[in-house]
Every structure is written in structure tokens, then in C-alpha cells.
Design an enzyme around this catalytic site. Structure first.
Site, mmCIF file in Angstrom:
data_model
loop_
_atom_site.group_PDB
_atom_site.id
_atom_site.type_symbol
_atom_site.label_atom_id
_atom_site.label_comp_id
_atom_site.label_asym_id
_atom_site.label_seq_id
_atom_site.Cartn_x
_atom_site.Cartn_y
_atom_site.Cartn_z
ATOM 1 N N GLN A 72 0.821 -1.212 0.000
ATOM 2 C CA GLN A 72 0.000 0.000 0.000
ATOM 3 C C GLN A 72 0.858 1.266 0.000
ATOM 4 O O GLN A 72 2.045 1.223 0.306
ATOM 5 C CB GLN A 72 -0.872 0.026 1.254
ATOM 6 C CG GLN A 72 -2.002 -0.987 1.281
ATOM 7 C CD GLN A 72 -2.832 -0.810 2.541
ATOM 8 O OE1 GLN A 72 -2.865 -1.662 3.399
ATOM 9 N NE2 GLN A 72 -3.517 0.309 2.657
ATOM 10 N N HIS A 73 0.203 2.372 -0.287
ATOM 11 C CA HIS A 73 0.670 3.755 -0.045
ATOM 12 C C HIS A 73 1.788 4.292 -0.934
ATOM 13 O O HIS A 73 1.941 5.509 -1.030
ATOM 14 C CB HIS A 73 1.177 3.933 1.400
ATOM 15 C CG HIS A 73 0.257 3.460 2.468
ATOM 16 N ND1 HIS A 73 -0.972 4.016 2.686
ATOM 17 C CD2 HIS A 73 0.399 2.477 3.398
ATOM 18 C CE1 HIS A 73 -1.554 3.402 3.719
ATOM 19 N NE2 HIS A 73 -0.739 2.459 4.157
ATOM 20 N N ASP B 195 -2.258 -4.749 -0.632
ATOM 21 C CA ASP B 195 -1.970 -6.132 -0.209
ATOM 22 C C ASP B 195 -2.818 -6.586 0.984
ATOM 23 O O ASP B 195 -3.261 -7.737 1.032
ATOM 24 C CB ASP B 195 -0.472 -6.362 0.039
ATOM 25 C CG ASP B 195 0.176 -5.398 1.017
ATOM 26 O OD1 ASP B 195 -0.520 -4.536 1.583
ATOM 27 O OD2 ASP B 195 1.401 -5.520 1.220
#
Ligand SMILES: Nc1ncnc2c1ncn2[C@@H]1O[C@H](COP(=O)(O)OP(=O)(O)O)[C@@H](O)[C@H]1O
Ligand SMILES: O=C(CO)[C@@H](O)[C@H](O)COP(=O)(O)O
Length: 475
Positions: A80-81, A233
Site C-alpha cells: 500500500q501507499h 496487499d
């Protein structure tokens, strides 16, 4: 070979490696796996990777399954991110800034101050930390304005790979919810204005159950097969577990995460729990630590011990914040050892490192369940990620949570969740229902151990008293 067999490919592009699984749509049997490692660069707070390397690892891992040319659909789950900023030709203007890059801590603090914790939690579900894409974009603009100015598209890691497959700019609600500029009703114009980001640079948010597009030429996969939306994920693992509200998950990998699927939308103004969306239309309150398996393995190596070689007892506390920390939000912290005595053994020190790494996750678990309003006090924890294979991790989670722990036999739950999303496109089923049909949570159930409140209190007290040691510049 069974010629009527339908096979899907699910991919997990995580921090350290890309893993691909080829799965039989009907039975859920994992027919083959492939894997390729990534490089993470950076010292101090920097953590960067080259998106081109993710694409090479993707093609290598998918080809290594041996099923690429027979795949009927594909989907990608990704860390992520991470900020992937691309120029007009689709090339990165800067290496990707990863979720665990803490250089964006000052930008996160300034943005939090600007709107206020209540507004962030209300509008996006989360109070941004250094991990969130919004803070990374603000960092890029401040430190590399020429790169920010050349940016023609902003993507997350899974968007980038999905885009390489389809040629389109797409994301999904799960991964978008980790940016800090997406809320229940879509992209938040005021927040985008705050960080000078043009909405036109962002991908389209594909609805759950819809395809992101079709595979174009230039990958090991057959041209024209459908590509599912993909997701972050943790959201992919939730699909892979066929998660129902009230069931807590703890994932032990590069990051440690504790989460649950909820019907209610979480909004924790304290910032401990991030109010993510899941990939199916519900929510995924989640707490995440930066220091999990890698930090404990590093301390085992420093002690010259095998990672399973722990001993009980003693009064030592290890706060293994080797990478700074996100939960609690201490981006400038480093590791701390306290309570050492003449009779402390190396095995006790290693156990203290496990305890220190698990403490924040397990104390956040109650908050995670409470923020979605669906607490199930005695539900067993589903323990997943690489660390779940280790007995020392299993016993630490049982002892510090007081809950029973189930260890799904299926190892690659993120990739399996992506495979379930791909299969859902073919069968019309909900991806989580596909995973339940596949029996992905089957595995041993370990009894609870009495909760070690003494160890929890010792760690909490050390954290409290360490105070200024963890503060950053200018505080
Ligand atoms: N048997 C084991 N016991 C404890 N830890 C393990 C074991 N096998 C793998 N690990 C840990 O799992 C980590 C990788 O977990 P994984 O979930 O694959 O990571 P990622 O977060 O990158 O997806 C490694 O850092 C390693 O320390
Ligand atoms: O930042 C978070 C969750 O908010 C991390 O969980 C990342 O999604 C990276 O995960 P892994 O590399 O550990 O899989």
C-alpha cells in the site's frame, strides 16, 4: 493436462518480493508458484524502489509459474501507499517512495495540523502518518519540485503494474483509501488542492467486481484476458481469507498489520487505526507497524541466535524500532533496550524483541474491532504472513493476546486474494465467496495462552517513560 481446467493468476507485489500463484478456479488448488526479489534502497528514513524492477519481477514471477500462457484472468495485490510518479511517457520521474519511508513525517505532521485530526478522520477515515501517499507527494514537491512538475500520472504500486498490463490508469477503493486524498465519495478536491495535485493525474477508481481492462501485448500473459481491479496487499489478503466481519487478522511480514472487515466506516481521530476501505464495498480498520519480522530477525542475528531460539522470563524490554515506528506514531524513534540485569539471557532478549514488535499490534486489535463496531471478544486470530510460520511468533501472539490462533495452511494469501478477484470476474461470484469455497483458512487452531498482562504493562510503561528519546528534530 486437464484441457477444461480454468486457471487464474494472482500476484502479490510486496516490499521485498513479487509472488505469483496459478490457481484452479473450480477447486482453488494452487497449481504453481513463482517468486522474484526486489531491491529496497535507502538509509536513515529513506526507502525507495524502482518501479521498473517491480515490472521485471512481475513478469519473472508470473512466467515462473509455468501457467502464464494458459491463464484466463489475472489480478495484482500490491504494497500500500507507495508513491509512483510518472512522466508523460509513463516513466518514473523519481524512484517510488515506499510506505515505510519516514522522510515524509514532517509533511504528515503539517498536513494533520492544517486540517485537524477530526477533519482527516471524518473525510478520509484516517489521520495521515508518513506512510500515506499524500505526505509523500508533499515531500516530493518540497524536495524535488522539478520531478513533481514533470509528473503526468500519480499511481500506487498495484495501479502501476495493473496499468502496465492494461495500458489504462486505474485503481480500486481499497488501495485508494491509503492515499489520504480519497474518501467515501471519491477523491477529495480540497485535500488535492492542499497539496497541489491535479485530479486529472489520478487513476479511475474501478468499482468492486468490475474489470480494470484486458491484457495488452508485451507481457507473458495471453493478450485480451481480463484484468481484475487489484487492490492493496492487506485488502487482497482479506479477500484471500474470505473474511467476515468480527474475525481479526494479524499479518506478520515486512510490516505487521492487525485488521478486520467491518460494515461500519471507521474514523479514529487518534490515528492508531487507519480507516481503510476493503476491496468489496465494506471497510478494513487496520493498525500497521514498520518493525516486524525484519527487525526481530535483525536482533536475532545481532545476538547470534536462530530466530526460534527464545527463552521465557526476565525483565528486559526491547522496543525494536529500527526503522522508526508508525504505531505508535514515532517516525524518529530507534531501537531501545531497557530493564537489563546480570541474569538476563540472550534468549530472553530475543523474546523481548518479539514482545516489543507484537505489543502495539495486539493492543491495537481491540481498537480495530471497536472502530468498526463488530468486536468478537473470543474470536481466534487468523495469523498470516511469513512470520506466522514461526513457532516463536505464534506463541508470542497467543501469550500477548490471550486468544486462540488459527494458522491457515495457504501461505500466499495476498496472491490468493488477487487470484480470487480474477476468478470472480470469470464466475460472477464475490471474490471473498470464491476464497471461502476454496477453503483458504483451513489450518491448525492453536489454543489460547493466559494473557501476559505483566509483560504488556512493562512494555507500555517503557514506551511512556522513553518519551523524549523518540522525539524528532525541532520538537
Ligand atoms: N519460519 C519462519 N519463522 C519466522 N519468520 C519467518 C519464517 N519464514 C519467513 N519468515 C519471515 O517472513 C518475512 C517475510 O514475510 P512476507 O509476509 O513474505 O513478507 P512481505 O511483507 O514482504 O510480503 C521474512 O522477513 C522472514 O523474516
Ligand atoms: O503500509 C502498510 C499498511 O498500511 C503495509 O502493510 C504495506 O501494505 C506493505 O506491506 P508488506 O510489504 O509488509 O506486505
Amino acid at each position: 493436462m486437464n484441457t477444461g481446467q480454468r486457471v487464474v493468476i494472482g500476484v502479490d507485489s510486496s516490499t521485498q518480493a513479487t509472488k505469483a500463484v496459478a490457481v484452479d478456479v473450480e477447486s482453488g488448488e494452487v497449481l504453481a508458484e513463482g517468486r522474484a526479489a526486489h531491491t529496497v534502497n535507502g538509509t536513515g528514513g529513506a526507502r525507495e524502489s524502482d518501479p521498473e524492477q517491480w515490472w521485471s519481477a512481475f513478469t519473472e514471477a508470473v512466467a515462473a509459474t509455468g501457467y502464464a500462457d494458459r491463464a484466463a484472468a489475472v489480478a495484482v495485490g500490491g504494497q500500500q501507499h507507495g508513491l509512483v510518479a510518472l512522466d508523460a511517457d509513463g516513466r518514473p520521474v523519481h524512484p517510488a517512495l515506499l510506505w515505510n519511508d519516514t522522510r515524509s513525517a514532517p509533511q504528515a505532521a503539517a498536513l494533520t495540523e492544517r486540517l485537524g485530526r477530526d477533519a482527516w478522520a471524518e473525510r478520509t477515515g484516517s489521520v495521515p502518518t508518513a506512510a500515506f501517499t499524500v505526505a509523500k507527494w508533499a515531500w516530493l514537491r518540497e524536495h524535488h519540485p522539478e520531478a513533481a512538475a514533470r509528473t503526468a500520472a500519480v499511481r500506487l504500486p498495484h495501479d502501476y503494474l495493473t496499468g502496465r498490463l492494461t495500458g489504462s490508469g486505474t485503481t480500486d477503493r481499497g488501495d485508494a483509501s491509503g492515499t489520504g486524498w480519497w474518501g467515501e465519495h471519491g477523491y477529495d478536491k480540497e485535500i488535492l488542492d492542499l497539496v497541489g495535485l491535479d485530479r486529472a493525474l489520478l487513476p479511475e477508481v474501478v468499482e468492486p467486481g468490475r474489470a480494470a481492462g484486458a491484457v495488452r501485448a508485451g507481457s507473458p500473459l495471453p493478450e485480451g484476458i481480463p484484468v481484475a481491479a487489484g487492490t492493496g496487499d492487506n485488502m487482497a489478503a482479506a479477500l484471500g481469507l474470505g473474511l467476515e466481519p468480527g474475525l481479526p487478522v494479524v499479518s506478520l511480514g515486512t510490516s505487521g498489520t492487525a485488521y478486520a472487515v467491518t460494515r461500519g466506516r471507521p474514523a479514529d481521530r487518534s490515528g492508531t487505526v487507519a480507516g481503510f476501505a476493503d476491496a468489496s464495498g465494506r471497510w478494513l480498520p487496520l493498525a500497521c507497524t514498520l518493525n516486524c519480522t525484519l527487525a526481530v530477525d535483525r536482533i536475532a542475528a545481532l545476538l547470534g541466535r536462530d530466530r526460534a531460539d527464545v527463552e521465557p522470563g526476565g525483565t528486559a524490554v526491547v522496543l525494536p524500532f529500527l526503522d522508526g515506528e508508525r504505531t505508535p506514531d514515532l517516525p524518529y524513534a530507534s531501537g531501545l533496550l531497557h530493564g537489563l540485569r546480570h541474569d538476563t539471557t540472550p534468549g530472553q532478549l530475543l523474546q523481548a524483541a518479539y514482545d516489543g514488535a507484537a505489543h502495539a499490534l495486539l493492543t491495537a486489535l481491540d481498537d480495530v474491532l471497536r472502530h468498526g463496531g463488530e468486536a468478537a471478544d473470543d474470536a481466534p486470530i487468523l495469523l498470516i504472513g511469513g512470520g506466522a510460520r514461526g513457532t516463536a511468533w505464534q506463541d508470542t501472539v497467543r501469550r500477548l493476546s490471550g486468544r486462540a490462533v488459527r494458522i491457515p495452511r495457504a501461505a500466499e494469501l495476498v496472491a490468493l486474494g488477487a487470484a480470487a478477484q480474477a476468478a470472480g470476474l470469470l464466475t460472477g461470484e464475490e471474490p471473498a465467496a470464491v476464497a471461502r469455497r476454496w477453503g483458504t483458512t483451513d489450518g491448525p487452531l492453536l489454543d489460547p495462552l493466559p494473557r501476559d498482562d505483566e509483560a504488556l504493562a512493562r512494555i507500555a510503561d517503557t514506551l511512556l517513560r522513553a518519551g523524549r528519546l523518540f522525539e524528532g528534530p525541532g520538537r
